[in-house]
Design a protein around this motif. Structure first.
Motif, PDB file in Angstrom:
ATOM      1  N   TYR A 167      -4.139 -11.171   4.995  1.00  0.00           N
ATOM      2  CA  TYR A 167      -5.118 -10.669   5.417  1.00  0.00           C
ATOM      3  C   TYR A 167      -6.336 -11.433   5.164  1.00  0.00           C
ATOM      4  O   TYR A 167      -7.009 -12.712   4.404  1.00  0.00           O
ATOM      5  N   VAL A 203      -8.397  -2.937   0.639  1.00  0.00           N
ATOM      6  CA  VAL A 203      -7.340  -4.320   0.122  1.00  0.00           C
ATOM      7  C   VAL A 203      -7.441  -5.620  -0.976  1.00  0.00           C
ATOM      8  O   VAL A 203      -9.138  -4.903  -0.937  1.00  0.00           O
ATOM      9  N   ALA A 236      -3.476 -10.595   0.340  1.00  0.00           N
ATOM     10  CA  ALA A 236      -3.389  -9.134  -0.054  1.00  0.00           C
ATOM     11  C   ALA A 236      -2.927  -9.054  -1.283  1.00  0.00           C
ATOM     12  O   ALA A 236      -1.519  -9.220  -0.771  1.00  0.00           O
ATOM     13  N   PHE A 292     -12.883  -4.981   3.697  1.00  0.00           N
ATOM     14  CA  PHE A 292     -12.030  -4.541   2.670  1.00  0.00           C
ATOM     15  C   PHE A 292     -11.811  -4.027   1.873  1.00  0.00           C
ATOM     16  O   PHE A 292     -11.864  -3.834   0.935  1.00  0.00           O
ATOM     17  N   GLU A 335     -12.535  -0.322   6.689  1.00  0.00           N
ATOM     18  CA  GLU A 335     -11.637  -0.143   5.974  1.00  0.00           C
ATOM     19  C   GLU A 335     -13.099  -0.232   4.262  1.00  0.00           C
ATOM     20  O   GLU A 335     -12.464  -0.780   3.157  1.00  0.00           O
ATOM     21  N   ALA A 383       0.775  -0.919  -0.278  1.00  0.00           N
ATOM     22  CA  ALA A 383      -0.244   0.385   0.223  1.00  0.00           C
ATOM     23  C   ALA A 383       0.567   1.040   0.052  1.00  0.00           C
ATOM     24  O   ALA A 383       1.887   1.634   0.722  1.00  0.00           O
ATOM     25  N   ASN A 433      -2.417   3.706   5.124  1.00  0.00           N
ATOM     26  CA  ASN A 433      -2.922   2.053   3.911  1.00  0.00           C
ATOM     27  C   ASN A 433      -4.561   2.712   3.176  1.00  0.00           C
ATOM     28  O   ASN A 433      -4.956   1.909   2.583  1.00  0.00           O
TER      29      ASN A 433
END
Ligand SMILES: *Cc1c(COP(=O)(O)O)cnc(C)c1O
Length: 375
Positions: free
Chosen positions: A313, A284, A346, A130, A156, A7, A181
């Motif tokens: 992940y 991600v 990920a 995610f 996220e 990231a 990130n």
């Protein structure tokens, strides 16, 4: 050798200018910037109130307090998340009660929630993992039927939608996070959103040592915390928010390339799947290795050696030592979450990745997987 981090924040000259402008004033905390950031964030999400805080974790903690959760209460949540979501339940002395996940979206399986509800259950902490929403319709129904509060960990999944409605607008409160990130960043930082004035007022006070807005600086109404967001971070938040749509479009494009390239390799790698009601915003890009004999952690180490950063992940929360000790959780309790935890990976996703980069990354990934399969 090409080097790909997993990231990378996207910081422009305008971002830098905004932060520097704050440094040229004497207002480094509790100035005009965090108010402006809150106002613009609330407008963007289409809610009444936004409360800027020092991290997503801090925001979750305050939402738990604002929901009135206490020792002895139970909160239903997912074991497949970043640890901060379940920890926030522990901060107020309540008990996280895990429910296994949906094998397609990796979000809490709504069909398995009701069997976990007891007299002690007070709330459901949904985590939109995610970059895509939980299946909110059945969850809202269950919450209504059993009079449970809904709190959303949307850290996220900023700007993700479910049937066209943005995540963060389903519960009594929701939290976003801006670690570097995430889809947008303030360095460290977070935001609580709500339509309830009571929750906004309380969180606003609690983040600032329990001060009430109309009292003196050294008067404290509640046991509060220092969870304030400083003005430099808020300035960065304002300029990041301006380009959020652009940044999400870029992430969608990269995810689209990965999806397309992976199409011809579905026997080796499971590409991420977006739920039918969802629009994904790609915090991600997580794939799953199909070969069950492959050592995923060895794969990560081998990829690292050739300049490719990938990450497992995510580990399942119930299998961390202190959760096992405190609640007696063990391997096998949530088999779907555990299976995803063991084989997921990920891949790099950040603005600047080109289609050629994606092709290179998948090519390298596939050849390392095949090498391990042959062993
Ligand atoms: C990033 C994240 C948080 C909060 O993170 P902070 O580092 O405290 O800002 C909370 N929950 C989930 C699921 C996250 O991914």
């Amino acid at each position: 050798m090409n080097n790909y981090p997993i990231a990378k924040p996207y910081i422009t000259a305008k971002d830098k200018k905004g932060v520097l402008a704050v440094l040229n004033t004497d207002n480094l905390s509790l100035g005009p910037k965090y108010r402006e950031f809150e106002k613009k964030f609330a407008e963007k999400l289409g809610v009444k109130y936004a409360c800027a805080v020092s991290s997503g974790t801090a925001g979750l903690h305050l939402c738990m307090i604002a929901a009135g959760l206490k020792p002895g209460d139970e909160v239903i949540t997912t074991p497949f998340s970043f640890i901060a979501s379940a920890n926030s339940i522990l901060y107020v002395g309540a008990k996280p009660v895990f429910v296994d996940i949906d094998p397609i979206t990796y979000n809490i399986d709504a069909r398995k929630i009701e069997q976990k509800i007891t007299k002690k259950t007070k709330a459901i902490l949904v985590v939109h993992i995610f970059g895509q929403s939980c299946d909110m319709e059945p969850i809202l129904k269950i919450a209504k039927k059993h009079k449970l509060k809904i709190i959303e960990d949307a850290c996220e999944s900023i700007e993700a939608t479910y049937k066209g409605r943005k995540v963060g607008t389903f519960g009594e409160s929701a939290v976003f996070a801006f670690y570097p990130n995430k889809q947008m960043t303030t360095g460290e930082g977070g935001m609580i959103i709500t339509n309830k004035k009571r929750i906004y007022d309380l969180c606003s006070s609690l983040r600032n040592q329990g001060r009430s807005s109309n009292r003196q600086w050294l008067d404290h109404k509640y046991l509060g915390y220092n969870y304030r967001l400083d003005e430099m971070s808020a300035a960065l938040g304002i300029s990041q928010l301006e380009k959020l749509d652009f940044m999400i479009e870029k992430r969608r494009k990269i995810a689209g390339w990965y999806n397309e390239i992976l199409k011809s390799n579905i026997d080796i790698i499971q590409a991420p799947v977006t739920g039918v009601n969802n629009k994904h915003t790609w915090f991600v890009y997580v794939i799953k290795i199909k070969g069950k004999k492959i050592n995923r952690d060895l794969l990560i180490a081998n990829l690292k050696k050739i300049g490719l950063s990938t990450k497992p992940y995510l580990p399942s929360i119930h299998l961390f030592d202190f959760y096992k000790k405190q609640f007696g959780y063990k391997k096998g309790d949530f088999p779907i979450a555990e299976e995803v935890s063991a084989f997921s990976l990920a891949l790099p996703i950040y603005i600047g990745l080109t289609k050629r980069d994606c092709e290179y990354i998948i090519h390298k990934l596939l050849s390392e997987v095949i090498k391990l399969e042959r062993k």
